[in-house]
Design a protein around this motif. Structure first.
Motif, PDB file in Angstrom:
ATOM      1  N   ASP A 111       0.693  -1.072   0.044  1.00 18.07           N
ATOM      2  CA  ASP A 111       0.022  -0.053   0.048  1.00 18.07           C
ATOM      3  C   ASP A 111       0.921   1.203   0.024  1.00 18.07           C
ATOM      4  O   ASP A 111       0.379   2.224  -0.807  1.00 18.07           O
ATOM      5  N   ASP A 112       1.793   1.370   0.855  1.00 15.66           N
ATOM      6  CA  ASP A 112       3.006   2.283   0.963  1.00 15.66           C
ATOM      7  C   ASP A 112       3.537   2.541  -0.465  1.00 15.66           C
ATOM      8  O   ASP A 112       3.704   3.823  -1.086  1.00 15.66           O
ATOM      9  N   TRP A 169       1.065   4.019  -3.050  1.00 16.14           N
ATOM     10  CA  TRP A 169       0.873   5.390  -2.781  1.00 16.14           C
ATOM     11  C   TRP A 169       2.101   6.216  -3.287  1.00 16.14           C
ATOM     12  O   TRP A 169       1.917   7.304  -3.979  1.00 16.14           O
ATOM     13  N   LYS A 195       1.850   6.584  -7.047  1.00 18.47           N
ATOM     14  CA  LYS A 195       0.712   7.340  -7.526  1.00 18.47           C
ATOM     15  C   LYS A 195       1.322   8.851  -7.402  1.00 18.47           C
ATOM     16  O   LYS A 195       0.996   9.823  -8.119  1.00 18.47           O
ATOM     17  N   SER A 196       2.280   9.014  -6.379  1.00 19.46           N
ATOM     18  CA  SER A 196       2.843  10.381  -6.280  1.00 19.46           C
ATOM     19  C   SER A 196       3.766  10.964  -7.543  1.00 19.46           C
ATOM     20  O   SER A 196       3.828  12.222  -7.641  1.00 19.46           O
TER      21      SER A 196
END
Length: 107
Positions: free
Chosen positions: A59-60, A63, A66-67
């Motif tokens: 999950d990290d 994220w 996605k950044s």
């Protein structure tokens, strides 16, 4: 982990994804894909190593990937007049493809 092999796999998967959506722009898209991967290479490598070592979870990692969406200029699509909403959807597919390839290759 062989990061160069991962990059090669990512480039192949992203080129195929691009060709599925806009086959007439597949050649031009290679430049966009290579530019994005080159711009993100150091971060991708660091984040992938953290994922492999268990320092961050999936999950990290997702994220963090996605950044990087704003770095995806997709100049070929923009120049061809593709609508911004379509570009946004395509960028989301790119992120999902990166996550899928990383899961398949390194996890």
């Amino acid at each position: 982990m062989d990061f160069e092999a991962l990059l090669k796999e990512l480039k192949s998967a992203l080129t195929q994804l691009f060709g599925e959506k806009w086959s007439d722009l597949k050649g031009e898209s290679k430049k966009d894909i290579e530019q994005f991967l080159n711009d993100s290479k150091d971060k991708l490598k660091r984040w992938t190593e953290l994922l492999v070592n268990g320092d961050i979870d999936l999950d990290d990692y997702e994220w963090l990937i996605k950044s990087q969406k704003d770095l995806m200029l997709m100049q070929a699509l923009h120049s061809a007049g593709v609508h911004k909403i379509s570009l946004g959807h395509f960028k989301n597919k790119v992120v999902n493809t990166i996550i899928d390839v990383v899961k398949a290759v390194v996890l």
